[in-house]
Scaffold this motif. Structure first.
Motif, mmCIF file in Angstrom:
data_model
loop_
_atom_site.group_PDB
_atom_site.id
_atom_site.type_symbol
_atom_site.label_atom_id
_atom_site.label_comp_id
_atom_site.label_asym_id
_atom_site.label_seq_id
_atom_site.Cartn_x
_atom_site.Cartn_y
_atom_site.Cartn_z
ATOM 1 N N PHE A 1 -37.486 -55.567 47.571
ATOM 2 C CA PHE A 1 -37.880 -56.647 46.672
ATOM 3 C C PHE A 1 -36.819 -57.734 46.595
ATOM 4 O O PHE A 1 -35.626 -57.461 46.456
ATOM 5 C CB PHE A 1 -38.162 -56.095 45.274
ATOM 6 N N LEU A 2 -37.276 -58.968 46.725
ATOM 7 C CA LEU A 2 -36.471 -60.150 46.451
ATOM 8 C C LEU A 2 -37.072 -60.808 45.208
ATOM 9 O O LEU A 2 -38.009 -60.273 44.612
ATOM 10 C CB LEU A 2 -36.510 -61.108 47.645
ATOM 11 N N LYS A 3 -36.573 -61.939 44.803
ATOM 12 C CA LYS A 3 -37.113 -62.597 43.619
ATOM 13 C C LYS A 3 -38.577 -62.970 43.845
ATOM 14 O O LYS A 3 -38.904 -63.721 44.765
ATOM 15 C CB LYS A 3 -36.299 -63.846 43.285
ATOM 16 N N ASN A 4 -39.478 -62.420 43.016
ATOM 17 C CA ASN A 4 -40.910 -62.704 43.069
ATOM 18 C C ASN A 4 -41.549 -62.390 44.423
ATOM 19 O O ASN A 4 -42.561 -62.995 44.799
ATOM 20 C CB ASN A 4 -41.189 -64.168 42.711
ATOM 21 N N LYS A 5 -40.955 -61.466 45.154
ATOM 22 C CA LYS A 5 -41.474 -61.186 46.497
ATOM 23 C C LYS A 5 -41.278 -59.716 46.863
ATOM 24 O O LYS A 5 -40.218 -59.139 46.600
ATOM 25 C CB LYS A 5 -40.770 -62.072 47.520
ATOM 26 N N LYS B 1 -44.996 -54.629 40.284
ATOM 27 C CA LYS B 1 -43.561 -54.899 40.108
ATOM 28 C C LYS B 1 -43.248 -56.392 40.150
ATOM 29 O O LYS B 1 -42.488 -56.893 39.319
ATOM 30 C CB LYS B 1 -42.754 -54.161 41.172
ATOM 31 N N ILE B 2 -43.849 -57.118 41.088
ATOM 32 C CA ILE B 2 -43.503 -58.542 41.211
ATOM 33 C C ILE B 2 -44.223 -59.421 40.191
ATOM 34 O O ILE B 2 -43.786 -60.536 39.907
ATOM 35 C CB ILE B 2 -43.763 -59.087 42.640
ATOM 36 N N THR B 3 -45.336 -58.911 39.631
ATOM 37 C CA THR B 3 -46.074 -59.713 38.645
ATOM 38 C C THR B 3 -45.770 -59.300 37.216
ATOM 39 O O THR B 3 -46.292 -59.898 36.270
ATOM 40 C CB THR B 3 -47.598 -59.599 38.869
ATOM 41 N N GLU C 1 -46.147 -62.343 47.687
ATOM 42 C CA GLU C 1 -45.389 -63.254 46.833
ATOM 43 C C GLU C 1 -46.145 -63.542 45.531
ATOM 44 O O GLU C 1 -47.358 -63.683 45.525
ATOM 45 C CB GLU C 1 -45.133 -64.583 47.549
ATOM 46 N N LYS C 2 -45.393 -63.621 44.466
ATOM 47 C CA LYS C 2 -45.949 -64.049 43.187
ATOM 48 C C LYS C 2 -46.006 -65.583 43.187
ATOM 49 O O LYS C 2 -45.016 -66.245 43.505
ATOM 50 C CB LYS C 2 -45.087 -63.564 42.030
#
Length: 322
Positions: A247-251, A276-278, A320-321
């Protein structure tokens, strides 16, 4: 201690629902189930050194809703337990928002409980769900369409919510209250078959009893078995999630070399990654899981409700979010 209270305590301790020296909010509507829940906690309060708070939410659906609130307040005061309540015109709000009345009532009630958790710094909030509620929820979700996890979604505990009476049949509860001359209120809307849950209980369950007089026990055991399957699959899926997801930021970057080829596992991994990303607010439907699976096969770009975008890059599925 009465045998029934001992059985409830034994169930609660086996599921690790609460411990000594905790502060517990008790959701009490005034109905038989919640009244028994109140008496149970009052019965063990001294032994477990519990700090109790009675919580009542007045839905204002029935003309006698205020009477229920007064009844619960008097019950709490009689036994020296702190009482706190709030109210909302659920019918009016439901009409304004064009939402299902039962669901709107549930949302407002749990919003009230969540606020009480913070206001009183509660360790747990106990609700009076029974075996009947468990089976009715199972049937409602089955009829509407649900995943395995959705079918067994009503559990003894969820976050800080606990359900110590989930193994008890409602008939046991009412018999105990009547035999011990313990008063409770009767919600007349429970007999209105315009409500889905009532229709399931009054019509469907009675029909099923024709084919199996022990249908409550049969379905309860069936739900237990499904729960074991759900737990096992989620355990395997979590291992695959850890191995395949970065996981990266929003991804989310999902390594397809490690993503399981088993649909039951990979679908759970995708759900968990999106959650997790949302921040858990977006839940993947069966159709959208399949659309994500198609991205892996087709290299298409997928946008779901302007919440997430998914595409394949090299040997990774990237979500991606937005």
């Amino acid at each position: 201690m009465d045998i029934l209270f001992y059985e409830i305590l034994n169930f609660a301790l086996s599921k690790k629902l609460f411990y000594k020296n905790q502060k517990i909010g008790i959701g009490v509507s005034g109905g038989g189930d919640s009244v028994l829940l109140f008496y149970f906690f009052k019965n063990i309060q001294k032994e477990f050194n519990l700090d109790l708070v009675v919580l009542h939410f007045n839905h204002k659906i029935r003309p006698d809703s205020d009477d229920d609130e007064v009844f619960v307040e008097n019950l709490a005061k009689k036994h020296n337990v702190y009482f706190f309540s709030d109210r909302a015109d659920v019918l009016k709000i439901s009409r304004q928002k064009n939402t299902n009345l039962e669901e709107q009532a549930r949302l407002l009630r749990y919003d009230f409980f969540n606020k009480c958790k913070k206001k009183f710094n509660l360790d747990k909030i106990a609700t009076a769900h029974t075996k009947n509620d468990l089976i009715e929820t199972f049937l409602i979700n089955l009829i509407r369409g649900s995943s395995l996890d959705g079918l067994v979604s009503l559990k003894p505990s969820r976050a800080f919510y606990i359900r110590p009476m989930l193994f008890l049949e409602k008939a046991q509860i009412i018999n105990y209250l009547n035999e011990n001359n313990l008063h409770y209120k009767t919600d007349t809307t429970n007999f209105d078959t315009n409500y889905t849950r009532n229709k399931i209980r009054i019509e469907l369950m009675e029909t099923l009893k024709i084919y199996n007089p022990n249908i409550l026990s049969t379905l309860y055991k069936e739900i237990e078995l499904l729960n074991y399957d759900s737990q096992g699959l989620n355990y395997i899926a979590f291992e695959n999630f850890v191995r395949s997801c970065t996981f990266l930021k929003n991804k989310a970057l999902i390594n397809l070399k490690f993503l399981s080829n088993d649909y039951a596992i990979s679908s759970r991994v995708l759900k968990k990654a999106v959650s997790k990303i949302t921040g858990s607010y977006y839940s993947l439907s069966y159709n959208n899981i399949n659309r994500l699976m198609d991205v892996i096969k087709s290299n298409k770009i997928l946008v779901l409700r302007k919440h997430i975008k998914a595409y394949k890059q090299n040997n990774f599925l990237i979500i991606e979010k937005l």
